[in-house]
Design a protein around this motif. Sequence first.
Motif, short mmCIF file in Angstrom:
data_model
loop_
_atom_site.label_atom_id
_atom_site.label_comp_id
_atom_site.label_asym_id
_atom_site.label_seq_id
_atom_site.Cartn_x
_atom_site.Cartn_y
_atom_site.Cartn_z
N ASP A 11 0.85 -1.19 0.00
CA ASP A 11 0.00 0.00 0.00
C ASP A 11 0.90 1.25 0.00
OD1 ASP A 11 -1.58 2.27 0.99
OD2 ASP A 11 -3.14 0.80 1.41
N VAL A 12 0.90 1.95 -1.13
CA VAL A 12 1.81 3.09 -1.29
C VAL A 12 1.58 4.15 -0.23
CG1 VAL A 12 2.54 4.95 -2.83
CG2 VAL A 12 1.98 2.70 -3.77
N ARG A 13 0.31 4.46 0.05
CA ARG A 13 0.00 5.51 1.02
C ARG A 13 0.52 5.15 2.40
NH1 ARG A 13 -3.84 6.65 4.77
NH2 ARG A 13 -4.83 4.64 4.39
N ILE A 14 0.24 3.93 2.85
CA ILE A 14 0.71 3.50 4.17
C ILE A 14 2.22 3.47 4.21
CG2 ILE A 14 0.81 1.54 5.77
CD1 ILE A 14 -2.06 0.87 4.97
N ARG A 15 2.83 2.92 3.16
CA ARG A 15 4.29 2.79 3.14
C ARG A 15 4.97 4.16 3.26
NH1 ARG A 15 4.84 0.58 -1.60
NH2 ARG A 15 5.79 2.33 -2.72
N GLU A 31 12.35 1.63 0.94
CA GLU A 31 11.01 1.10 0.71
C GLU A 31 10.99 0.06 -0.41
OE1 GLU A 31 8.10 4.26 0.16
OE2 GLU A 31 9.52 5.69 1.01
N ALA A 32 10.08 -0.91 -0.26
CA ALA A 32 9.83 -1.90 -1.30
C ALA A 32 8.32 -2.13 -1.36
CB ALA A 32 10.56 -3.21 -1.00
N GLY A 33 7.78 -2.18 -2.58
CA GLY A 33 6.33 -2.28 -2.75
C GLY A 33 5.80 -3.68 -2.92
N SER A 34 6.66 -4.69 -2.85
CA SER A 34 6.21 -6.08 -3.00
C SER A 34 7.22 -7.00 -2.33
CB SER A 34 6.09 -6.47 -4.48
OG SER A 34 7.37 -6.50 -5.09
N ARG A 46 22.61 -4.73 3.37
CA ARG A 46 22.16 -5.23 4.67
C ARG A 46 21.40 -4.14 5.41
NH1 ARG A 46 23.41 -9.42 7.97
NH2 ARG A 46 23.28 -9.09 10.21
N PHE A 47 20.33 -4.54 6.10
CA PHE A 47 19.54 -3.62 6.90
C PHE A 47 19.60 -4.06 8.36
CE2 PHE A 47 17.86 -3.26 2.65
CZ PHE A 47 17.60 -1.91 2.51
N ASP A 48 19.37 -3.09 9.26
CA ASP A 48 19.34 -3.41 10.68
C ASP A 48 18.04 -4.09 11.09
OD1 ASP A 48 21.89 -2.35 11.46
OD2 ASP A 48 21.06 -0.35 11.19
N VAL A 49 16.93 -3.66 10.48
CA VAL A 49 15.60 -4.20 10.80
C VAL A 49 14.76 -4.19 9.52
CG1 VAL A 49 13.48 -3.87 12.14
CG2 VAL A 49 15.68 -3.36 13.19
N ILE A 50 13.88 -5.19 9.41
CA ILE A 50 12.93 -5.26 8.29
C ILE A 50 11.52 -5.14 8.83
CG2 ILE A 50 12.06 -6.70 6.39
CD1 ILE A 50 14.87 -8.16 6.61
N LEU A 51 10.75 -4.21 8.28
CA LEU A 51 9.34 -4.04 8.64
C LEU A 51 8.52 -4.65 7.52
CD1 LEU A 51 7.42 -2.74 10.75
CD2 LEU A 51 7.42 -0.69 9.32
N LEU A 52 7.83 -5.74 7.80
CA LEU A 52 7.24 -6.59 6.76
C LEU A 52 5.74 -6.74 6.92
CD1 LEU A 52 7.58 -8.73 4.45
CD2 LEU A 52 8.07 -10.40 6.25
N ASP A 53 4.99 -6.28 5.91
CA ASP A 53 3.54 -6.49 5.91
C ASP A 53 3.26 -7.95 5.54
OD1 ASP A 53 0.79 -5.59 6.04
OD2 ASP A 53 0.75 -5.81 3.87
N LEU A 54 2.33 -8.58 6.24
CA LEU A 54 2.04 -9.98 5.97
C LEU A 54 1.21 -10.19 4.71
CD1 LEU A 54 1.22 -11.43 9.51
CD2 LEU A 54 3.33 -11.64 8.21
N MET A 55 0.26 -9.28 4.46
CA MET A 55 -0.69 -9.47 3.37
C MET A 55 -0.20 -8.82 2.08
SD MET A 55 -3.07 -11.36 4.63
CE MET A 55 -1.79 -12.17 5.59
N LEU A 56 0.85 -9.37 1.51
CA LEU A 56 1.39 -8.86 0.26
C LEU A 56 0.86 -9.68 -0.91
CD1 LEU A 56 5.15 -8.56 1.33
CD2 LEU A 56 3.56 -6.66 1.00
N PRO A 57 0.64 -9.06 -2.07
CA PRO A 57 0.27 -9.83 -3.25
C PRO A 57 1.46 -10.61 -3.77
CG PRO A 57 0.65 -7.54 -3.85
CD PRO A 57 0.75 -7.61 -2.34
N GLY A 58 1.23 -11.65 -4.54
CA GLY A 58 2.35 -12.45 -5.06
C GLY A 58 3.00 -13.22 -3.94
#
Length: 225
Positions: A11-15, A31-34, A46-58
Amino acid sequence: MPQSVLIIEDDVRIRRIVAMALRSEGLDVQEAGSGEEGLERLGERRFDVILLDLMLPGVDGFEVCRRIRRTSDTPVIMVTARADSHDVVAGLEAGADDYVTKPFVAKELSARIRALVRRSRGTGLRQRITVGDIEIAPEEGTVTRGGEAVELTRTEFKLLTELALESGRVLSREELLERVWGYDYFGDSRLVDVHVRRLRKKVEADPSNPTVVTTVRGMGYRIPA
């Protein structure tokens, strides 16, 4: 350097709102959209933390988390719509370290991110800890069982270390939340229970009949002295 965070959210707006809020808290945000784009970004740096939405398409968040765990112990905070959903437990079982529910407060999220980053930077302990045939090297962040390397996430490693340091003493879920996750006032005991289950699969000869990390009913968990 500021902590680096990768947001994987379709979700672009939320992201963009979340990214802007975290940047205002002093974090370096990408940011990543998928799920596919997120995995590609993770292959680049490498990143320190990943914030991951569960309900992604694909490729959904559960699969993204499983793929991350095959090669990395980077802390993952999953984002879900309902705190009481079975998705929380499923996400933790897939390898997530923590979760937040929508909508969330940016300051609380940044506090969780910073707590995970602080924890991942080591314990400062130099001595090795032995539990039966398990040897923990806190300074190196490694664990062996019978001389063979045991692959643990940072959260599983921290959980095992904290229990081993207090061998013989029962640690409550609340105490483990504070020691391992770095907070207690907005924690969830499911974090502890699911990570204990995951840890047992890696350090117990028979996870269904644990002898290393045991449950003390109504009190918490301990490693017998």
